[in-house]
Design an enzyme around this catalytic site. Structure first.
Site, mmCIF file in Angstrom:
data_model
loop_
_atom_site.group_PDB
_atom_site.id
_atom_site.type_symbol
_atom_site.label_atom_id
_atom_site.label_comp_id
_atom_site.label_asym_id
_atom_site.label_seq_id
_atom_site.Cartn_x
_atom_site.Cartn_y
_atom_site.Cartn_z
ATOM 1 N N ASP A 103 0.839 -1.201 0.000
ATOM 2 C CA ASP A 103 0.000 0.000 0.000
ATOM 3 C C ASP A 103 0.880 1.259 0.000
ATOM 4 O OD1 ASP A 103 -3.000 0.915 0.483
ATOM 5 O OD2 ASP A 103 -1.818 1.994 1.982
ATOM 6 N N HIS A 270 -7.256 -6.737 0.229
ATOM 7 C CA HIS A 270 -6.145 -5.785 0.199
ATOM 8 C C HIS A 270 -5.005 -6.153 1.139
ATOM 9 C CE1 HIS A 270 -4.068 -1.973 -0.067
ATOM 10 N NE2 HIS A 270 -4.276 -1.714 1.215
#
Length: 290
Positions: A103, A270
């Site tokens: 991320d 994610h």
């Protein structure tokens, strides 16, 4: 978590970086994402530390790291945060190393590889495409799914004021929205994310990070693309099959930014290293030893 890791703080000038370090072997840098801290690596860091000296910092302003008290957005660019890490690793007497980022940490990682290619042996990027191409592909559907990019980038103090009202609620909202298997996230780790986001300093820092993402980071990416700069070291791209990243072909995108790219999607959302730690670890170990 991190029982066999030592804890230290490193002054890098306008920020102080909180670091966990453990293991023995070639240095491996782990860079976390939003809305997390170095704790995001707790399921795989101990295993990696069997073969590597693992260095897991909190990015500037995140977790227990600090940043400028009244920051400008430029002080949270990926370039500046990468420079923090250069100082951290130099202070630990590491000149070249492998980097794995997730991320926001992956964004720092690829900027690091573009700005400091002589320091990066291998680079693993988890669940992102480049910041510039993210912005260029943000149609209304993608913006709806990735609304936090636009919300957090609004001028101070609007998002900070709203988030400070119920910070733990917002962290849980993101986990529920982004994870396919939120129940796989360790409650102890989530409690740590809550603790940190209850600090208004962390909220401000993370908003400045996203403001930089839609301003100065785009300028840096655009300049790199126009100059024909590419990441020279081997790159591994991993992503969650159910993540927003798969609206595009991540490998196709990263092949425009790097000369040697491999990777695949994993069966998760994610939070790869928390939702699918065994598979993520296997992919990383194979790539890092290749």
């Amino acid at each position: 978590m991190f029982e066999d890791f030592e804890e230290t703080r490193i002054d890098v000038g306008e920020a102080e970086i909180h670091v966990r370090k453990g293991g023995d072997g070639p240095p491996l840098l782990l860079l976390h994402g939003y809305p997390q801290t170095h704790v995001a690596w707790h399921k795989i860091a101990p295993k990696l530390a069997e073969d590597y000296t693992v260095v897991a910092p909190d990015l500037r302003g995140y977790g227990d790291s600090t940043g400028p008290p009244d920051p400008e957005t430029s002080q949270y660019s990926n370039r500046v945060m990468a420079e923090d890490i250069v100082v951290v690793m130099e202070s630990l007497e590491f000149g070249e190393y492998r980097i794995t980022g997730h991320d926001r940490g992956a964004r720092v990682g690829y900027r690091f590889a573009l700005d400091h290619p002589e320091r990066v042996e291998k680079l693993a990027l988890l669940d992102i495409i480049s910041t510039l191409e993210t912005a260029e592909r943000m149609d209304y559907e993608y913006a709806h799914a990735m609304y936090h990019w636009l919300f957090l980038a609004q001028p101070h103090p609007t998002p900070e004021t709203l988030l400070a009202n119920e910070p733990s609620f917002y962290v849980d909202h993101l986990i529920d929205n982004w994870a396919v298997y939120p129940e796989r996230l360790n409650p102890e780790a989530v409690a740590e994310y809550h603790r940190c986001f209850e600090n208004e300093r962390v909220i401000r820092a993370s908003c400045e990070d996203y403001r930089a993402g839609l301003s100065v980071d785009l300028k840096h990416d655009r300049a790199s693309r126009e100059a024909g700069d590419q990441i020279e070291c081997p790159v591994l791209a991993l992503w969650g099959d159910a993540s927003g990243t798969v609206d595009f072909d991540p490998l196709d995108i990263w092949k425009r930014w790097a000369t040697d790219v491999s990777g695949r999607g994993l069966s998760c959302g994610h939070f790869l290293m928390e939702e699918a730690p065994e598979t993520t670890l296997a992919e990383l170990e194979s790539f890092l030893k290749r």
